[in-house]
Design an enzyme around this catalytic site. Sequence first.
Site, PDB file in Angstrom:
ATOM      1  N   HIS A  12      31.028  39.079  28.656  1.00  0.00           N
ATOM      2  CA  HIS A  12      31.835  40.111  28.009  1.00  0.00           C
ATOM      3  C   HIS A  12      30.972  40.845  26.985  1.00  0.00           C
ATOM      4  O   HIS A  12      29.939  40.337  26.550  1.00  0.00           O
ATOM      5  CB  HIS A  12      33.050  39.491  27.331  1.00  0.00           C
ATOM      6  CG  HIS A  12      34.125  39.093  28.285  1.00  0.00           C
ATOM      7  ND1 HIS A  12      34.989  38.058  28.032  1.00  0.00           N
ATOM      8  CD2 HIS A  12      34.495  39.597  29.486  1.00  0.00           C
ATOM      9  CE1 HIS A  12      35.846  37.946  29.038  1.00  0.00           C
ATOM     10  NE2 HIS A  12      35.546  38.869  29.934  1.00  0.00           N
ATOM     11  N   GLY A  69      33.087  44.259  35.534  1.00  0.00           N
ATOM     12  CA  GLY A  69      34.214  43.345  35.714  1.00  0.00           C
ATOM     13  C   GLY A  69      35.555  44.038  35.806  1.00  0.00           C
ATOM     14  O   GLY A  69      36.298  43.851  36.775  1.00  0.00           O
ATOM     15  N   ASP A  74      34.699  41.502  38.957  1.00  0.00           N
ATOM     16  CA  ASP A  74      35.226  40.130  38.952  1.00  0.00           C
ATOM     17  C   ASP A  74      35.750  39.755  40.336  1.00  0.00           C
ATOM     18  O   ASP A  74      35.516  38.652  40.831  1.00  0.00           O
ATOM     19  CB  ASP A  74      36.348  39.973  37.918  1.00  0.00           C
ATOM     20  CG  ASP A  74      35.867  40.132  36.490  1.00  0.00           C
ATOM     21  OD1 ASP A  74      34.685  39.843  36.218  1.00  0.00           O
ATOM     22  OD2 ASP A  74      36.674  40.540  35.642  1.00  0.00           O
ATOM     23  N   ASP A  94      34.331  36.040  25.939  1.00  0.00           N
ATOM     24  CA  ASP A  94      34.663  36.187  24.527  1.00  0.00           C
ATOM     25  C   ASP A  94      36.069  35.644  24.272  1.00  0.00           C
ATOM     26  O   ASP A  94      37.052  36.317  24.590  1.00  0.00           O
ATOM     27  CB  ASP A  94      34.568  37.660  24.123  1.00  0.00           C
ATOM     28  CG  ASP A  94      34.781  37.878  22.640  1.00  0.00           C
ATOM     29  OD1 ASP A  94      35.120  36.906  21.934  1.00  0.00           O
ATOM     30  OD2 ASP A  94      34.630  39.021  22.192  1.00  0.00           O
ATOM     31  N   HIS A 101      41.122  43.025  31.417  1.00  0.00           N
ATOM     32  CA  HIS A 101      41.132  42.414  32.752  1.00  0.00           C
ATOM     33  C   HIS A 101      41.234  40.888  32.661  1.00  0.00           C
ATOM     34  O   HIS A 101      40.686  40.170  33.486  1.00  0.00           O
ATOM     35  CB  HIS A 101      39.892  42.850  33.541  1.00  0.00           C
ATOM     36  CG  HIS A 101      38.594  42.398  32.932  1.00  0.00           C
ATOM     37  ND1 HIS A 101      38.168  42.793  31.699  1.00  0.00           N
ATOM     38  CD2 HIS A 101      37.640  41.579  33.415  1.00  0.00           C
ATOM     39  CE1 HIS A 101      37.009  42.225  31.427  1.00  0.00           C
ATOM     40  NE2 HIS A 101      36.671  41.484  32.463  1.00  0.00           N
ATOM     41  N   ASP A 104      41.977  39.075  35.785  1.00  0.00           N
ATOM     42  CA  ASP A 104      40.840  38.966  36.698  1.00  0.00           C
ATOM     43  C   ASP A 104      39.927  37.815  36.288  1.00  0.00           C
ATOM     44  O   ASP A 104      39.400  37.085  37.133  1.00  0.00           O
ATOM     45  CB  ASP A 104      40.030  40.266  36.719  1.00  0.00           C
ATOM     46  CG  ASP A 104      40.858  41.469  37.124  1.00  0.00           C
ATOM     47  OD1 ASP A 104      41.809  41.294  37.901  1.00  0.00           O
ATOM     48  OD2 ASP A 104      40.554  42.578  36.648  1.00  0.00           O
ATOM     49  N   ARG A 110      39.658  30.436  38.177  1.00  0.00           N
ATOM     50  CA  ARG A 110      40.468  29.644  39.107  1.00  0.00           C
ATOM     51  C   ARG A 110      39.745  29.440  40.434  1.00  0.00           C
ATOM     52  O   ARG A 110      39.710  28.345  40.977  1.00  0.00           O
ATOM     53  CB  ARG A 110      41.816  30.336  39.348  1.00  0.00           C
ATOM     54  CG  ARG A 110      42.710  29.615  40.326  1.00  0.00           C
ATOM     55  CD  ARG A 110      43.960  30.440  40.659  1.00  0.00           C
ATOM     56  NE  ARG A 110      44.660  29.838  41.755  1.00  0.00           N
ATOM     57  CZ  ARG A 110      44.333  29.972  43.042  1.00  0.00           C
ATOM     58  NH1 ARG A 110      43.313  30.707  43.395  1.00  0.00           N
ATOM     59  NH2 ARG A 110      45.034  29.370  43.985  1.00  0.00           N
TER      60      ARG A 110
END
Length: 154
Positions: A12, A69, A74, A94, A101, A104, A110
């Site tokens: 980030h 991203g 992402d 961060d 997002h 995302d 996940r």
Amino acid sequence: MKKKKLIALVAHDNRKQDLIDWVEYNWKELIMHDLVCTGTTGSLVANALEKKCEENNMVVPSITRLKSGPLGGDQQLGALISEEKVSMLIFFWDPMQPQPHDVDVKALLRICALYNVVTATNRATADFVVSSSLFHQDYKPIIKDYSSYVNRQV
């Protein structure tokens, strides 16, 4: 996971310098592998590695640059992970700044958990990952069998 790995590097905005510092510190380990990065992070990583490689008369590794991203990078990275192409994700996110997002980011983390992909979200973990004896070896992660889910009656 082969000896030569595909390592995803993501950061980030408020953590990009932290990731670049980490890349500059671990550049000798990273140049033996292929890298994939999202957006601006890819340009920063490429610049840092090019500088280190030029100073030491070495070849710059392959760096694939995805979209930013929030603009789909992402999801692109998630697709590579679901295709079992990515060996590990180094993602300096961060935790103090909400991201537009966030969904995302959650989906990316996940999918890493789902496919048992090595995931480091801070420098300490990333340092342990690259210093592990498994880092430069072939390694076969055990992926949970989801066939009962895929083949369930609906």
